[in-house]
Design a protein around this motif. Structure first.
Motif, PDB file in Angstrom:
ATOM      1  N   ALA A 175     103.599  66.397  41.277  1.00 18.52           N
ATOM      2  CA  ALA A 175     102.906  66.162  39.569  1.00 18.52           C
ATOM      3  C   ALA A 175     103.148  64.563  39.521  1.00 18.52           C
ATOM      4  O   ALA A 175     101.893  64.612  38.620  1.00 18.52           O
ATOM      5  CB  ALA A 175     104.273  66.382  39.126  1.00 18.52           C
ATOM      6  N   PHE A 176     103.440  63.966  40.606  1.00 14.19           N
ATOM      7  CA  PHE A 176     103.819  62.250  40.126  1.00 14.19           C
ATOM      8  C   PHE A 176     101.912  62.126  40.694  1.00 14.19           C
ATOM      9  O   PHE A 176     101.848  60.906  40.261  1.00 14.19           O
ATOM     10  CB  PHE A 176     104.648  61.354  40.395  1.00 14.19           C
ATOM     11  CG  PHE A 176     104.894  60.166  41.391  1.00 14.19           C
ATOM     12  CD1 PHE A 176     104.868  59.411  40.028  1.00 14.19           C
ATOM     13  CD2 PHE A 176     104.120  59.569  41.955  1.00 14.19           C
ATOM     14  CE1 PHE A 176     105.213  57.980  40.117  1.00 14.19           C
ATOM     15  CE2 PHE A 176     104.098  58.528  42.323  1.00 14.19           C
ATOM     16  CZ  PHE A 176     104.438  57.532  41.419  1.00 14.19           C
ATOM     17  N   LYS A 177     101.929  62.785  42.513  1.00 11.53           N
ATOM     18  CA  LYS A 177     100.774  61.581  42.309  1.00 11.53           C
ATOM     19  C   LYS A 177      99.530  62.288  40.692  1.00 11.53           C
ATOM     20  O   LYS A 177      98.561  61.408  41.867  1.00 11.53           O
ATOM     21  CB  LYS A 177     100.223  63.141  43.573  1.00 11.53           C
ATOM     22  CG  LYS A 177     101.247  63.299  44.775  1.00 11.53           C
ATOM     23  CD  LYS A 177     101.294  64.087  46.020  1.00 11.53           C
ATOM     24  CE  LYS A 177     101.891  63.517  47.737  1.00 11.53           C
ATOM     25  NZ  LYS A 177     101.628  64.687  47.909  1.00 11.53           N
ATOM     26  N   GLN A 178      99.618  62.842  40.785  1.00 16.23           N
ATOM     27  CA  GLN A 178      98.130  62.951  40.048  1.00 16.23           C
ATOM     28  C   GLN A 178      97.979  64.080  38.771  1.00 16.23           C
ATOM     29  O   GLN A 178      97.197  64.131  37.486  1.00 16.23           O
ATOM     30  CB  GLN A 178      96.731  64.186  40.907  1.00 16.23           C
ATOM     31  CG  GLN A 178      96.998  65.091  40.969  1.00 16.23           C
ATOM     32  CD  GLN A 178      96.481  65.769  42.101  1.00 16.23           C
ATOM     33  OE1 GLN A 178      95.245  65.453  42.049  1.00 16.23           O
ATOM     34  NE2 GLN A 178      96.621  67.252  42.626  1.00 16.23           N
ATOM     35  N   GLN A 179      99.705  64.590  38.107  1.00 18.13           N
ATOM     36  CA  GLN A 179     100.128  65.072  36.558  1.00 18.13           C
ATOM     37  C   GLN A 179     100.695  64.421  35.984  1.00 18.13           C
ATOM     38  O   GLN A 179     102.273  64.236  35.415  1.00 18.13           O
ATOM     39  CB  GLN A 179     100.318  66.609  37.066  1.00 18.13           C
ATOM     40  CG  GLN A 179      99.152  67.147  37.731  1.00 18.13           C
ATOM     41  CD  GLN A 179      99.820  68.752  37.780  1.00 18.13           C
ATOM     42  OE1 GLN A 179      98.968  69.421  38.666  1.00 18.13           O
ATOM     43  NE2 GLN A 179     101.393  68.539  38.291  1.00 18.13           N
ATOM     44  N   ARG A 180     100.135  62.881  35.554  1.00 15.32           N
ATOM     45  CA  ARG A 180     101.322  62.089  34.832  1.00 15.32           C
ATOM     46  C   ARG A 180     101.180  62.387  33.398  1.00 15.32           C
ATOM     47  O   ARG A 180     100.046  62.530  33.110  1.00 15.32           O
ATOM     48  CB  ARG A 180     101.522  60.436  34.915  1.00 15.32           C
ATOM     49  CG  ARG A 180     102.111  60.352  37.123  1.00 15.32           C
ATOM     50  CD  ARG A 180     101.948  58.784  37.734  1.00 15.32           C
ATOM     51  NE  ARG A 180     100.307  58.092  36.963  1.00 15.32           N
ATOM     52  CZ  ARG A 180      99.962  58.540  38.345  1.00 15.32           C
ATOM     53  NH1 ARG A 180      99.907  59.056  39.858  1.00 15.32           N
ATOM     54  NH2 ARG A 180      98.678  58.163  38.532  1.00 15.32           N
TER      55      ARG A 180
END
Length: 213
Positions: free
Chosen positions: A93-98
């Motif tokens: 989620a940290f990579k692209q779902q902030r």
């Protein structure tokens, strides 16, 4: 940490405040929430995230990673900034779902007494992550070490985003976002107001404006 918070800014006021913070239009396809004065983990809270457009949407407070097979285990309502980029529960989620989590304030306990922390002049925007594991939109709030002059209250603090950091968190690369995994500035924290409130806030069934007295 942050385990209870308040959001009484709703309706058009919430939409307008969100658009002002982001500098772009926002839609709320499911409407905006009613005023809440004692939001707790596993309850539904609003988040701001990027879809085909900027969305204000309801999400479960307690992240369900995409690989989660059931809702067992403690709710993942906070994510430590020190490990959020690598920990299996959060790294995808940290990579692209902030996302952003809007708050009018939050509660913290010190020596068994509850305190209400607020900015005093508008919403606060906490850094968050979202996921759709178990076919449900869910979220978690990023926290960091606390800083003075509020460190006496608790050793953890939500990672509140200042105006110039919001785009970097929402739209930046993972490397850009990692640059924000430090406590919010001391100058920002000095703007916070902290006051003791009713012990009734300890019961999640209590949810009314009188909790702030």
């Amino acid at each position: 940490m942050c385990g209870r918070f308040v959001l009484f800014t709703t309706g058009d006021s919430l939409i307008e405040a969100t658009e002002t913070a982001l500098g772009r239009s926002v839609v709320a396809p499911q409407g905006t929430p009613e005023p809440r004065y004692n939001l707790a983990p596993t309850q539904i809270i609003p988040i701001v995230r990027l879809g085909e457009e900027m969305l204000l949407e309801p999400a479960r407070w307690g992240l369900f990673p995409h690989w989660k097979k059931d809702d067992s285990g403690p709710p993942l309502f906070n994510a430590r900034g020190e490990t959020v980029a690598e920990k299996p529960s959060f790294r995808d989620a940290f990579k692209q779902q902030r996302c952003l989590i809007p708050l009018d304030g939050y509660y913290e306990w010190h020596e068994k007494k509850p305190y209400f922390v607020s900015l005093g002049d508008g919403l606060m925007w906490a850094a968050g992550l979202w996921s759709t594991g178990l076919d449900q939109l869910s979220t978690t709030m990023v926290t960091t070490e606390s800083v003075e002059p509020i460190a006496w209250l608790h050793n953890r603090l939500p990672r509140f985003l200042e105006q110039g950091e919001i785009d970097q968190w929402l739209f930046g690369s993972p490397e850009d976002a990692k640059e924000l995994l430090h406590p919010v500035s001391q100058e920002w924290v000095k703007r916070l107001s902290v006051r003791e409130v009713s012990s009734d806030v300890g019961n999640v069934r209590n949810d009314h404006v009188g909790l702030l007295d």
